[in-house]
Motif scaffolding. Structure first.
Motif, PDB file in Angstrom:
ATOM      1  N   ALA A 223      26.646  46.739  41.136  1.00 12.05           N
ATOM      2  CA  ALA A 223      25.908  45.492  40.944  1.00 12.05           C
ATOM      3  C   ALA A 223      24.439  45.782  40.660  1.00 12.05           C
ATOM      4  CB  ALA A 223      26.051  44.599  42.174  1.00 12.05           C
TER       5      ALA A 223
ATOM      6  N   ILE B 178      36.251  43.618  41.993  1.00 13.15           N
ATOM      7  CA  ILE B 178      36.994  44.705  42.628  1.00 13.15           C
ATOM      8  C   ILE B 178      37.665  44.171  43.888  1.00 13.15           C
ATOM      9  CG2 ILE B 178      36.799  46.993  43.683  1.00 13.15           C
ATOM     10  CD1 ILE B 178      34.317  47.471  41.943  1.00 13.15           C
TER      11      ILE B 178
ATOM     12  N   THR C 265      30.965  48.426  44.790  1.00 12.55           N
ATOM     13  CA  THR C 265      30.544  47.098  44.330  1.00 12.55           C
ATOM     14  C   THR C 265      29.041  46.928  44.448  1.00 12.55           C
ATOM     15  OG1 THR C 265      32.664  46.103  44.968  1.00 12.55           O
ATOM     16  CG2 THR C 265      30.782  44.626  44.734  1.00 12.55           C
TER      17      THR C 265
ATOM     18  N   VAL D  19      28.912  42.207  39.322  1.00  9.59           N
ATOM     19  CA  VAL D  19      29.956  42.995  39.982  1.00  9.59           C
ATOM     20  C   VAL D  19      30.114  42.469  41.410  1.00  9.59           C
ATOM     21  CG1 VAL D  19      30.803  45.298  40.564  1.00  9.59           C
ATOM     22  CG2 VAL D  19      29.197  44.995  38.645  1.00  9.59           C
ATOM     23  N   ASN D  20      31.299  41.996  41.727  1.00 15.86           N
ATOM     24  CA  ASN D  20      31.572  41.437  43.053  1.00 15.86           C
ATOM     25  C   ASN D  20      32.909  41.933  43.569  1.00 15.86           C
ATOM     26  OD1 ASN D  20      29.290  39.395  43.553  1.00 15.86           O
ATOM     27  ND2 ASN D  20      29.967  38.835  41.497  1.00 15.86           N
ATOM     28  N   CYS D  21      33.197  41.604  44.814  1.00 13.22           N
ATOM     29  CA  CYS D  21      34.387  42.120  45.495  1.00 13.22           C
ATOM     30  C   CYS D  21      35.043  41.014  46.295  1.00 13.22           C
ATOM     31  CB  CYS D  21      33.970  43.275  46.415  1.00 13.22           C
ATOM     32  SG  CYS D  21      35.291  43.984  47.419  1.00 13.22           S
TER      33      CYS D  21
ATOM     34  N   THR E 139      26.029  38.488  42.566  1.00  7.94           N
ATOM     35  CA  THR E 139      26.406  39.854  42.230  1.00  7.94           C
ATOM     36  C   THR E 139      26.176  40.718  43.457  1.00  7.94           C
ATOM     37  OG1 THR E 139      26.273  41.572  40.515  1.00  7.94           O
ATOM     38  CG2 THR E 139      24.174  40.675  41.310  1.00  7.94           C
TER      39      THR E 139
ATOM     40  N   VAL F 285      30.536  40.568  48.690  1.00 12.51           N
ATOM     41  CA  VAL F 285      31.903  40.791  49.171  1.00 12.51           C
ATOM     42  C   VAL F 285      32.373  39.497  49.825  1.00 12.51           C
ATOM     43  CG1 VAL F 285      33.407  42.093  50.714  1.00 12.51           C
ATOM     44  CG2 VAL F 285      31.559  43.265  49.492  1.00 12.51           C
TER      45      VAL F 285
ATOM     46  N   HIS G 158      33.903  48.804  48.491  1.00 17.93           N
ATOM     47  CA  HIS G 158      32.873  47.821  48.830  1.00 17.93           C
ATOM     48  C   HIS G 158      31.497  48.363  48.441  1.00 17.93           C
ATOM     49  CE1 HIS G 158      35.579  45.987  52.241  1.00 17.93           C
ATOM     50  NE2 HIS G 158      36.071  45.817  51.024  1.00 17.93           N
TER      51      HIS G 158
END
Length: 283
Positions: free
Chosen positions: A202, A171, A198, A212-214, A269, A272, A195
């Motif tokens: 995760a 994201i 995310t 799931v990361n940002c 995971t 940010v 954020h």
């Protein structure tokens, strides 16, 4: 960027061809290593800027790429051609992620074409500055959140049943979501929301092996800038960063490759990553 941008302005959503200087956004000097060999990717907001660079990098790493975009047909076609040059399949999907049905349709078209989604990049976003908080209308607030937050939520939710067991979701956040922005209040708070989305996703998908990361960039020279900021803000854009300049999209896209590739980031995971040109963030 080697050259500070002069004053300029475009109508929203902007086109790459009108920008001075032209951003580096094709990953021309990037060499892939099959990090995404035969993966299937969907990138919303993939027509230009960071999204274009991500699509080009993914293709060089061996992925087929679906390109979601609002209305910038010529930019989207150019990005699709960059993908095809790597002998990878491309798919262009036009529409507004502020429309819940479109988010579902975007995912469905990708799955019909590619069979599955291994990498989902939720990148489409909008912004509009205001000089006084009281000028921030409910209509603008709603539009910003519908694109930046609801669109992200709807896209991930629609894609979830089609994600491969080792899929990666990336994201796009923003440095503004980390430290706020006095003239981009709705945008900054929307990015703070993604954020946290995310972090939450995760945790939710940990047991399924889906990461799931940002990526939360600082100033980046993309069509969004001259099409949403006044000429006085565009001139010298990015010079406030410690490095004294904005990034080109090519400098940000490797962060997405890192998160997309299980070979590189299998233990990451809920992270940010903030390529901000030297602006240090606490926490």
């Amino acid at each position: 960027m080697s050259q500070q941008p002069p004053a300029q302005q475009q109508s929203h959503p902007g086109e790459t061809g009108q920008m001075q200087p032209r951003p580096r956004d094709e990953m021309a000097d990037y060499t892939g290593r099959d990090l995404l060999a035969d993966k299937k990717a969907l990138v919303s907001g993939g027509d230009s800027g960071i999204g274009r660079a991500v699509c080009a990098a993914f293709a060089k790493e061996g992925a087929d790429v679906a390109i979601g975009y609002l209305s910038e047909d010529s930019d989207a076609e150019h990005t699709a051609e960059l993908v095809r040059r790597q002998n990878r399949r491309s798919l262009q999907i036009r529409g507004d992620v502020a429309d819940e049905q479109h988010c579902h349709d975007m995912v469905d078209k990708t799955v019909r074409e590619f069979g599955r989604i291994d990498v989902l990049v939720v990148h489409a976003a909008t912004q509009e500055p205001v000089s006084d908080f009281t000028e921030l209308s409910t209509e603008q607030l709603r539009r910003t959140y519908e694109v930046n937050v609801f669109g992200a939520f709807w896209t991930v939710r629609a894609a979830a049943p089609h994600l491969a067991p080792d899929a990666s979701i990336v994201i796009t956040g923003s440095v503004n979501g980390l430290r706020g922005n006095k003239t981009l209040i709705d945008y900054a708070t929307s990015k703070a929301a993604v954020h946290n989305l995310t972090y939450s996703l995760a945790q939710h998908y940990m047991q399924d092996g889906i990461r799931v990361n940002c990526v939360a960039p600082g100033p980046v020279w993309t069509p969004l800038i001259p099409s949403t900021l006044g000429e006085e803000k565009v001139e010298g854009f990015g010079e406030q960063a410690p490095m004294g300049r904005a990034a080109d999209p090519d400098e940000i896209a490797p962060s997405y490759v890192f998160f997309a590739s299980n070979r590189l980031s299998s233990y990451y995971t809920g992270e940010v990553l903030a390529p901000t040109g030297g602006e240090i963030q606490a926490g």
